[in-house]
Design a protein around this motif. Sequence first.
Motif, short mmCIF file in Angstrom:
data_model
loop_
_atom_site.label_atom_id
_atom_site.label_comp_id
_atom_site.label_asym_id
_atom_site.label_seq_id
_atom_site.Cartn_x
_atom_site.Cartn_y
_atom_site.Cartn_z
N PHE A 118 65.54 33.97 51.87
CA PHE A 118 65.98 32.62 52.18
C PHE A 118 66.57 31.93 51.86
O PHE A 118 66.85 32.33 50.94
N GLU A 119 67.14 31.09 52.21
CA GLU A 119 68.53 29.74 52.07
C GLU A 119 67.40 28.28 51.75
O GLU A 119 66.92 27.50 52.38
N ILE A 120 68.55 27.54 50.72
CA ILE A 120 68.46 26.32 50.35
C ILE A 120 69.46 26.24 50.76
O ILE A 120 70.76 25.72 50.13
N LYS A 121 69.80 24.81 51.77
CA LYS A 121 70.91 24.56 52.25
C LYS A 121 71.16 22.95 51.30
O LYS A 121 70.24 22.74 50.62
N TRP A 174 65.43 28.22 56.51
CA TRP A 174 65.68 27.91 55.26
C TRP A 174 64.64 26.58 54.94
O TRP A 174 64.59 25.23 55.73
N TRP A 175 65.25 26.11 53.15
CA TRP A 175 64.84 24.91 53.39
C TRP A 175 66.15 23.97 53.39
O TRP A 175 67.33 24.71 53.01
N VAL A 176 65.74 22.41 52.50
CA VAL A 176 67.22 21.33 52.28
C VAL A 176 66.96 21.24 51.17
O VAL A 176 65.92 20.41 50.52
N LEU A 209 54.87 32.44 56.94
CA LEU A 209 55.22 32.60 58.31
C LEU A 209 57.20 32.08 58.21
O LEU A 209 57.42 32.37 59.11
N PHE A 210 56.82 30.52 57.24
CA PHE A 210 57.53 29.77 57.41
C PHE A 210 57.86 28.82 55.44
O PHE A 210 57.16 28.91 55.28
N PRO A 211 59.21 29.68 54.98
CA PRO A 211 60.24 30.12 55.18
C PRO A 211 60.42 31.29 55.10
O PRO A 211 59.86 31.95 54.76
N GLY A 212 61.67 31.91 55.78
CA GLY A 212 61.57 32.93 55.43
C GLY A 212 62.74 34.39 56.53
O GLY A 212 62.52 34.03 57.79
#
Length: 127
Positions: A116-119, A33-35, A25-28
């Motif tokens: 998803f992205e890692i910011k 996103w993740w940090v 359900l999260f992330p995606g």
Amino acid sequence: MLRLPIALAALSAVISVACAQLTVLFPGGENQWWVDGSDNLLEWNCNESQVQTFSVLINNPDFLTPLAIIADQPNFVCSRLITANQTRALPVGTGYTIELVNVLNSSDVYAQSAPFEIKPVGSAFPT
């Protein structure tokens, strides 16, 4: 004669519930996103699957193989905080996916997140 279709429909519903799949359900997706350098949330639909435990892998098109971040996760928990230490080797970027896999056979994938992205460090978390 009408009983057979009703019986088949009931059997199909029971099989669907018994075989319900895990879902990340999260992330995606573009709004999740993740940090980098932070603790980040992993969430799945634990109450809809009979899977008892799974391993958590993170994958990216740039990786030769997915990286294990959790070896044995009980399903009943529904979410887990992934610490900055668990993801410190991951570069900032896009195209990451989370895979929930069989503990004994990582090629048996129960669920995969949307990309998803890692910011970068210091970025805002999703709302």
